[in-house]
Design a protein around this motif. Structure first.
Motif, PDB file in Angstrom:
ATOM      1  N   THR A   4      10.343  -5.223  -9.448  1.00 50.53           N
ATOM      2  CA  THR A   4      11.584  -5.986  -9.602  1.00 50.53           C
ATOM      3  C   THR A   4      12.128  -5.902 -11.023  1.00 50.53           C
ATOM      4  N   ILE A   5      11.267  -6.167 -11.994  1.00 52.20           N
ATOM      5  CA  ILE A   5      11.705  -6.147 -13.392  1.00 52.20           C
ATOM      6  C   ILE A   5      12.066  -4.733 -13.836  1.00 52.20           C
ATOM      7  N   VAL A  25      12.530  -3.224   1.561  1.00 51.22           N
ATOM      8  CA  VAL A  25      11.497  -3.299   2.600  1.00 51.22           C
ATOM      9  C   VAL A  25      10.490  -2.166   2.423  1.00 51.22           C
ATOM     10  N   GLN A  26      10.981  -0.963   2.160  1.00 50.32           N
ATOM     11  CA  GLN A  26      10.088   0.178   1.958  1.00 50.32           C
ATOM     12  C   GLN A  26       9.221  -0.010   0.707  1.00 50.32           C
ATOM     13  N   ALA A  27       9.794  -0.654  -0.306  1.00 48.38           N
ATOM     14  CA  ALA A  27       9.005  -0.923  -1.510  1.00 48.38           C
ATOM     15  C   ALA A  27       7.896  -1.933  -1.233  1.00 48.38           C
ATOM     16  N   LEU A  28       8.180  -2.928  -0.401  1.00 48.00           N
ATOM     17  CA  LEU A  28       7.183  -3.952  -0.094  1.00 48.00           C
ATOM     18  C   LEU A  28       6.007  -3.386   0.698  1.00 48.00           C
ATOM     19  N   PHE A  64       8.180   3.124  -1.133  1.00 43.58           N
ATOM     20  CA  PHE A  64       9.185   3.485  -2.129  1.00 43.58           C
ATOM     21  C   PHE A  64       8.727   3.013  -3.493  1.00 43.58           C
ATOM     22  N   ARG A  65       8.735   3.945  -4.452  1.00 46.59           N
ATOM     23  CA  ARG A  65       8.298   3.614  -5.804  1.00 46.59           C
ATOM     24  C   ARG A  65       9.117   4.415  -6.812  1.00 46.59           C
ATOM     25  N   PRO A  66       9.645   3.758  -7.837  1.00 45.85           N
ATOM     26  CA  PRO A  66      10.301   4.509  -8.917  1.00 45.85           C
ATOM     27  C   PRO A  66       9.289   5.362  -9.679  1.00 45.85           C
ATOM     28  N   VAL A  67       9.785   6.142 -10.595  1.00 42.51           N
ATOM     29  CA  VAL A  67       8.932   6.991 -11.421  1.00 42.51           C
ATOM     30  C   VAL A  67       7.960   6.124 -12.231  1.00 42.51           C
ATOM     31  N   TYR A  93      -1.761  13.366   4.504  1.00 39.53           N
ATOM     32  CA  TYR A  93      -1.111  12.657   3.406  1.00 39.53           C
ATOM     33  C   TYR A  93      -0.394  11.427   3.950  1.00 39.53           C
ATOM     34  N   LEU A  94       0.015  10.548   3.036  1.00 41.33           N
ATOM     35  CA  LEU A  94       0.808   9.376   3.375  1.00 41.33           C
ATOM     36  C   LEU A  94       2.253   9.655   2.976  1.00 41.33           C
ATOM     37  N   SER A  95       3.170   9.431   3.888  1.00 45.13           N
ATOM     38  CA  SER A  95       4.577   9.718   3.616  1.00 45.13           C
ATOM     39  C   SER A  95       5.185   8.652   2.716  1.00 45.13           C
ATOM     40  N   ALA A  96       6.207   9.051   1.974  1.00 45.97           N
ATOM     41  CA  ALA A  96       6.927   8.148   1.072  1.00 45.97           C
ATOM     42  C   ALA A  96       8.384   8.069   1.515  1.00 45.97           C
ATOM     43  N   TYR A  97       9.082   7.069   0.987  1.00 46.73           N
ATOM     44  CA  TYR A  97      10.504   6.889   1.298  1.00 46.73           C
ATOM     45  C   TYR A  97      11.334   7.303   0.077  1.00 46.73           C
ATOM     46  N   PRO A  98      12.441   8.000   0.254  1.00 44.50           N
ATOM     47  CA  PRO A  98      13.090   8.411   1.515  1.00 44.50           C
ATOM     48  C   PRO A  98      12.544   9.705   2.085  1.00 44.50           C
TER      49      PRO A  98
END
Length: 417
Positions: free
Chosen positions: A126-127, A162-165, A169-172, A218-223
């Protein structure tokens, strides 16, 4: 001193007394011995703090201090150090809890820790988004949102949150904590299996690693895409750390102290260094045979390439041999900043992510010179040390005041009775 694995296995059957006193057998000192309850293993804190500093520097744009991080001199980097120590310390702490309180209570404590890490990840997410969005808007530079990987959030914030929770989904620079969360979720099962058969548990972990590579799991990521650190592969390093903590390191003492092991480790590190030199000095490329390059590349970080794992093992073998637990330097005030940061790894890691983007912004908007690079890197390290010291001071004050508060509460109850 007995290991946790010995105590989990239960008391041993006493042997019959010898008819005559036997000469004491010469035994080597354990490679990693367990400190008494309440005493910290400072080597773990030291190298975890070092890993946090190296991760922070590696997250900055390339600068002078970047050449002091281990990724420029071999196949592995600070991530391997962090995950191994995380597995080691988690098994040491919660393995003892499982022995003392049982599987259910230990699992509850582990899940509580997982929740703390998850909340820290959500808070960091969030921050971090707010920090990037504010900078991009204030300076009218949308490249920040694209470079930090939050463009999809700005397009579809409802779906992205929702994907982040659910950690897809994760930023760099926010890939380590989701990996740690997943690995910690499986810690109760890992400890339960190790209580039964530690070597078999490590073997099963190696099988999962091999199957992951064979079938490209592997585990898929969003998007789109996949996790930057595949938990199905990186679990091997985490489980290996747990295995070492629960008696594996003690049983490997002779191997680790063998001159053959030390020479092989040194030779491998030298070979890896020569290979990495060819990445920065193309003129040295002729030193590597074509067939070797075809077999070796790419050295994949996502799936923890076996060359990276072997490089970490070589570093660990030499470090454990030449840096014993009672090394006087661990008490040095010069290493205190690293140790205190390692003792508060979760908080300092989150702080390092914030500082890395702030440093990236200053370098892009103010100056990208070598002096500014060095100033930002050193300032970030000093801030991390200062915050870690503040947390330590606060915890010490809280620990000292706890008995006094308990005594006053008891006195109030006695007076009220």
């Amino acid at each position: 001193m007995t290991s946790i694995a010995d105590r989990l296995a239960g008391p041993t059957v006493p042997e019959a007394p010898a008819l005559a006193p036997a000469a004491p057998a010469a035994t080597a000192a354990p490679a990693i011995s367990f400190p008494p309850a309440g005493e910290r293993e400072l080597r773990l804190d030291l190298f975890r703090g070092l890993a946090l500093w190296l991760i922070f520097i590696d997250h900055l744009p390339p600068n002078l201090l970047t050449w002091f991080t281990i990724r420029n001199y071999g196949f592995s980097d600070a991530t391997e150090i962090f995950i191994f120590i995380s597995g080691y310390t988690a098994a040491f702490v919660y393995g003892r809890a499982m022995q003392d309180s049982g599987f259910v209570v230990a699992t509850a404590r582990i899940l509580r820790r997982v929740w703390q890490i998850y909340v820290a990840h959500v808070f960091l997410f969030t921050i971090f988004l707010a920090e990037i969005s504010y900078v991009a808007t204030s300076f009218e530079n949308p490249l920040y949102t694209e470079e930090m990987g939050i463009m999809d959030f700005l397009k579809q914030p409802d779906v992205t949150i929702v994907q982040a929770l659910i950690l897809r989904f994760r930023p760099v620079n926010m890939d380590v904590l989701p990996l740690y969360i997943v690995l910690m979720l499986f810690l109760p099962l890992i400890l339960w299996l190790m209580r039964w058969k530690p070597d078999l548990t490590l073997g099963l972990s190696a099988v999962i690693y091999a199957v992951t590579w064979e079938f490209d799991l592997y585990l898929s990521a969003y998007p789109n895409g996949f996790w930057a650190f595949n938990p199905l592969a990186w679990q091997l390093l985490f489980v290996f750390g747990a295995w070492c903590a629960l008696g594996g390191a003690r049983r490997m003492t002779r191997i680790l102290n063998s001159p053959v092991t030390l020479w092989i480790s040194a030779a491998y590190l030298l070979a890896a260094f020569i290979v990495t030199l060819t990445w920065y000095i193309p003129q040295l490329g002729h030193l590597l045979p074509r067939r070797l390059e075809q077999w070796m590349y790419p050295i994949d970080k996502t799936d923890l390439d076996v060359l990276r794992f072997a490089h970490f093992l070589a570093l660990a073998a030499l470090t454990v041999h030449y840096l014993p637990r009672d090394w006087p330097g661990l008490k040095s005030r010069w290493l205190k900043p690293l140790i205190v940061c390692g003792q508060h790894s979760l908080e300092i890691f989150c702080l390092g992510v914030f500082l890395a983007f702030a440093g990236h912004f200053i370098l892009a908007e103010v100056s990208g010179g070598a002096a500014m690079h060095a100033l930002i890197s050193l300032s970030g390290i000093l801030i991390m040390w200062g915050v870690a010291s503040l947390i330590s001071w606060y915890k010490n004050v809280a620990d000292k005041s706890a008995p006094r508060k308990a005594a006053l509460a008891n006195a109030d109850l006695a007076g009220g009775g």
